[in-house]
Design a protein around this motif. Structure first.
Motif, short mmCIF file in Angstrom:
data_model
loop_
_atom_site.label_atom_id
_atom_site.label_comp_id
_atom_site.label_asym_id
_atom_site.label_seq_id
_atom_site.Cartn_x
_atom_site.Cartn_y
_atom_site.Cartn_z
N ALA A 199 -2.12 -5.75 64.70
CA ALA A 199 -3.20 -6.68 65.06
C ALA A 199 -4.57 -6.03 65.17
O ALA A 199 -5.59 -6.68 64.93
CB ALA A 199 -2.87 -7.40 66.36
N ASP A 200 -4.65 -4.76 65.50
CA ASP A 200 -5.95 -4.10 65.66
C ASP A 200 -6.50 -3.70 64.30
O ASP A 200 -6.12 -2.70 63.73
CB ASP A 200 -5.81 -2.87 66.56
N ARG A 201 -7.44 -4.51 63.79
CA ARG A 201 -8.01 -4.23 62.47
C ARG A 201 -8.93 -3.01 62.47
O ARG A 201 -9.25 -2.47 61.44
CB ARG A 201 -8.82 -5.45 61.97
N THR A 202 -9.39 -2.59 63.65
CA THR A 202 -10.36 -1.50 63.70
C THR A 202 -9.70 -0.13 63.73
O THR A 202 -10.32 0.86 63.39
CB THR A 202 -11.27 -1.64 64.93
N GLY A 203 -8.45 -0.07 64.16
CA GLY A 203 -7.76 1.21 64.24
C GLY A 203 -6.93 1.48 63.01
O GLY A 203 -6.82 0.65 62.10
N ALA A 204 -6.31 2.63 63.01
CA ALA A 204 -5.40 2.98 61.91
C ALA A 204 -4.13 2.16 62.03
O ALA A 204 -3.67 1.89 63.15
CB ALA A 204 -5.07 4.46 61.96
N PRO A 205 -3.56 1.72 60.91
CA PRO A 205 -2.31 0.97 61.00
C PRO A 205 -1.18 1.87 61.50
O PRO A 205 -1.26 3.10 61.37
CB PRO A 205 -2.07 0.53 59.55
N PRO A 206 -0.15 1.30 62.08
CA PRO A 206 0.96 2.12 62.56
C PRO A 206 1.66 2.82 61.40
O PRO A 206 1.69 2.30 60.29
CB PRO A 206 1.89 1.10 63.24
N ASP A 207 2.20 4.00 61.69
CA ASP A 207 2.92 4.70 60.63
C ASP A 207 4.34 4.13 60.49
O ASP A 207 4.79 3.33 61.31
CB ASP A 207 2.94 6.21 60.88
N ALA A 208 5.01 4.54 59.44
CA ALA A 208 6.34 4.01 59.14
C ALA A 208 7.32 4.27 60.27
O ALA A 208 8.17 3.43 60.57
CB ALA A 208 6.86 4.61 57.83
#
Length: 198
Positions: A170-179
């Motif tokens: 949901a946080d578009r400003t941060g890095a996406p979660p890793d696998a």
């Protein structure tokens, strides 16, 4: 913007432009002017094809929900191959790295858009509802193959996976979660539904 220039597949060009603006700048930046500027066409082009901007947005959201048919088919075909956790990790990552999270924000942001969507989509948010149905069908297939417990409630598990996935991305400003993070979430949700390892 130039006028009188023929544009092939205007609707998809405008939908693609809307998706780029939405992903880059968020729902508050999504205006008819921003979409037509991104598409490289005159503002009147949008209004020749759609009654108003909210009608355009409603069709954009539904078109993006329809795109999930291919993803659903691919996930369903993966039943019985790889691991259930691995298949779902890949599917959730692909889903939420697309425009899905931004579309949820858009639907939440615009009251008139929600009202229009309710005319043809009576409950839920189109992209998330489609994702939950896609996931439930996949889980049912895995249950039928014996790779999920026979009493697994696939509908509830699907909602849990989609809700957890949405929260992770949901946080578009941060890095996406890793696998690994996504896999850990999938593993936790499925903990009671996966048969014990031999």
């Amino acid at each position: 913007m130039p006028t009188g220039v023929h544009i092939r597949d205007v609707r998809e060009q405008l939908f693609g432009a809307a998706e780029r603006v939405l992903l880059r700048d968020g729902p508050s930046a999504l205006t008819s002017r921003a979409v037509t500027a991104e598409a490289g066409c005159a503002k009147g082009v949008l209004h020749r094809h759609f009654a108003d901007f909210d009608a355009f947005l409603a069709e954009f959201v539904l078109a993006r929900a329809d795109r999930m048919d291919a993803e659903a088919a691919a996930l369903r075909r993966s039943a019985g191959t790889g691991t259930v956790t691995g298949n779902l990790t890949g599917a959730l990552t692909a889903l939420f790295e697309s425009a899905a999270v931004a579309i949820v924000a858009l639907v939440t942001f615009r009251d008139e858009l929600r009202a229009r969507l309710r005319r043809t989509w009576p409950a839920g948010v189109p992209v998330l509802t489609e994702a939950a149905e896609m996931t439930a069908r996949y889980l049912a297939a895995e249950r039928d193959l014996g790779r999920l417990a026979a009493d697994a409630d696939v509908d509830t598990l699907a909602f849990m996976l989609i809700g957890a996935g949405h929260m992770l991305f949901a946080d578009r400003t941060g890095a996406p979660p890793d696998a690994g993070t996504v896999r850990g979430t999938v593993t936790a949700v499925l903990a009671g539904a996966l048969p014990p390892s031999p």
